[in-house]
Write an enzyme that holds these catalytic residues in place. Sequence first.
Site, PDB file in Angstrom:
ATOM      1  N   GLU A   1       0.865  -1.179   0.000  1.00  0.00           N
ATOM      2  CA  GLU A   1       0.000   0.000   0.000  1.00  0.00           C
ATOM      3  C   GLU A   1       0.903   1.231   0.000  1.00  0.00           C
ATOM      4  OE1 GLU A   1      -3.655   1.986   2.621  1.00  0.00           O
ATOM      5  OE2 GLU A   1      -2.675   0.135   3.289  1.00  0.00           O
TER       6      GLU A   1
ATOM      7  N   ARG B   1       5.116 -12.842   9.985  1.00  0.00           N
ATOM      8  CA  ARG B   1       5.682 -11.500   9.814  1.00  0.00           C
ATOM      9  C   ARG B   1       7.131 -11.494  10.288  1.00  0.00           C
ATOM     10  NH1 ARG B   1       2.203  -6.667  10.017  1.00  0.00           N
ATOM     11  NH2 ARG B   1       4.012  -5.695  10.966  1.00  0.00           N
TER      12      ARG B   1
ATOM     13  N   LYS C   1       3.592   0.869  10.367  1.00  0.00           N
ATOM     14  CA  LYS C   1       3.673   2.090   9.559  1.00  0.00           C
ATOM     15  C   LYS C   1       3.152   3.293  10.338  1.00  0.00           C
ATOM     16  CE  LYS C   1       3.642   0.494   4.765  1.00  0.00           C
ATOM     17  NZ  LYS C   1       2.913   0.546   3.484  1.00  0.00           N
TER      18      LYS C   1
END
Length: 872
Positions: free
Chosen positions: A287, A507, A517
């Site tokens: 993204e 992850r 983020k």
Amino acid sequence: MAVKEEERLELFLKIGLDERTARNTIANNKVTNNLTAVIHEVFDFFSFFLTAFTGFMFEGCVGGTVASRALNRVATKYPANALIHRPALLGYIVTTKIKTPAQLEAAFSFLSSTASESFELKGFEEACGVGVEVSEEDIERTVNELFEQNKGLILELRYRTNVGDLFGHVRKRLPWADPKIVKKLIDAKLYELLGGRTAADNEKPSKQKKERPAKVEDKKVADDNPVQPPEDLNPFLIFPNPEENFKVHTEIFFSDRPVLQCCNTKEVLDKHLKRTSRKVYTRFPPEPNGYLHIGHAKAMFVSFGLAKERGGCCYLRYDDTNPEAEKKEYIDHIEEIVEWMGWKPFKITYTSDYFQELYELAVELIQRGHAYIDHQTPEEIKEYREKKMNSPWRDRPIAESLKLFEEMRQGMIEEGKATLRMKQDMQSDNGNMYDLIAYRIKFTPHPHSGDKWCIYPSYDYAHCIVDSLEDITHSLCTLEFETRRASYYWLLHVLDLYQPYVWEYSRLNVTNNVMSKRKLNFLVTKKLVDGWDDPRLMTLAGLRRRGVTSTAINAFVRGIGITRSDCCTIRLERLEYHIREELNRTEPRTMVVLQPLKVVITNLDSGLVMDLDAKKWPDASTEDSSAFYKVPFSRVVYIEQSDFRMKDSKDYYGLAPGKSVLLRYAFPIKCTEVVLADDNETIVEIWAEYDHSKKTKPKGVIHWVAEPSREVDPLSIEVKLFDKLFNSENPAELEDWLADVNPKSKMVISGAYAVPSLRDAAIGDRFQFERLVFVSYMYDINAVPLRLIFVFSIHNPGYFVVDKDSTSERLVFNRTVTLRDSYGKSGKHAVSGSEAGDYNDETGNISKITHASFKLSSENGFPLFAACYSEE
């Protein structure tokens, strides 16, 4: 044979491999690369501690047959999940504390189970039999007992006795016994009991037809003797081929209808395979709302790596469904970083490229009765989900929802007054089936599609559909999306679309940093760090600016593996290990003084400047001029302030009044006078004399930088030293995570001096600033023979890169990583062992070393290396 192969053959012969084994090794690229890396790790261990300072040659350390065989076995069998500990094991091998195959196998087993975690040396040494001496008398006693117990059977079978079984029984009782001695004593005992071989002993036994064992037995034997997997086992073997995508992907359990088994029909799969030519298609879908971090490096490795390994294609797809968060800056950054990481996208796409198709499929979803227009507020939606209650508008007529959806598209409904929700299962045990939002209204122009749309699809709606439209074969994502798998397949099923194979992996988090983020953006916007590419951050831009290479990052990610373990927080030290491995092989050495102290050499003419040779590489050949650089030596030199004290002491190895040190690559100097400021405390400069004949044998070796010509200062540079950004290993778990920021994570040194050869360094150039090494010694009078103990104290500057803040007037260097760090919880990392060799360097006068033992630990932040030698 190519030049590179000849060099490797010479290297392998130098460590003691016979020519046949060396040539066979070169024929295997993987083993060749591994063995070369192992040898360089060994050389790195000894080159500073011995070769450069004591003349104890690398070839002498590992040139024995036992050690060379052990190194070769490390190159082929060492567990890939514990590479961070390999240098420690090599220290034990080259110092012969680990020398038998049994010890080596025990070490492999111990380290494989330990993986990247720290461990207690005591437990490791006990597991590997370090320090356990099995005498020949012990072995002989065990062999005699074994023969006595099996005497009848041995007399019956004579020389057809299975010697391997006898050997195994001895090893079971004495696991650390020397196998050569065991073999010798068993053979001798057989001869003593049976005498010489007779003609009958030499006859071949008659073959008897045996019944074929059952297949189940064959399988059992195979299971008992598993094949050792290769060191770099292909991590992508776990993924199926595209042709296998007819199998059930997942099962969705509903509260009011039968279980849905999601899979492709033969017709759908055949059409997909025809469109893709049966190739693997993956996607990396970031993204564009921030900079990529090291977790994205793993995502790239998984998706791009699988496509590359299978000869397929990987899309770089921007997940740009939120026009308020995306920026052109982030889009450009992502494309640049993907290329820097070594990946080449098959095609660059945007989710917004498919806005029209997504809208049309949303209309189809309503028409099929699987979506409705809802008017609940976000707070109401949350409350109803918590209570598992249906929206009041869930059962509105299809025609009404179609009309309202068209009004949403035309901008006739206010933002926040309506959403399109999927009609899933509000009574499900999976919260991601609670009628997720498919479309919302946002009167915000889109960075890519402009102002064409005022309704935008959600991630949950668009992600799976675009995967299908792009014919993705393997949709790979992190584990937090696992609960969304039901929604993913439900939507594709009700729209009769092709269904990719979905697989989730853990992850990647690294200690002492944050990966969110949101948190990263907070640090940047509040100016708690110097932008997204601050070298203290785990952003890929920050790591690049710090001097970390993409190959080191990819090696780190590959070493972690592609697992589904949900505890993938990796210690920072493991990443630093891979960085050092890369930089140690590739970056030249140079000399820089961080805190300069002026030294005037009074017995050197003021106008005289000598150009001396300094090594770029510790193993540089004297015949290779490119492996050296020139350093001026003049009347005025600068040393580190910490390398001088007014009062000398036993445990201090630098310069002091009346004391000598060796200037690296130059001459010994002796302090004759100290010039103080008016306060009678501040040292202005030191006067010293140099020994041109080099007859003086000082204890310490220090680095230095000289004036390139009379009354001209050396090259002045700025140096930035970085430490961990957060004090805690997992700051994200803290309630007040900002309070955990390390205020000493950055230190700027503005007055450092460098050698002239650095003047032409360009932004991005990397170097290793040579470490300070001091050598002291003392005699162990209780030892027989007499033992001389040397102690090496090492200051740890490290690897540095020219920063983008550099100008034509002033160079700025960022420290990438220190030269060596400790991995244990106690802050100590030890290597011990024994070896023999010659000693005849500038730091002492011993003609022959018959024993050496080593201890590497840390004290006050600086590694210490102690070597104990026995003198003949």
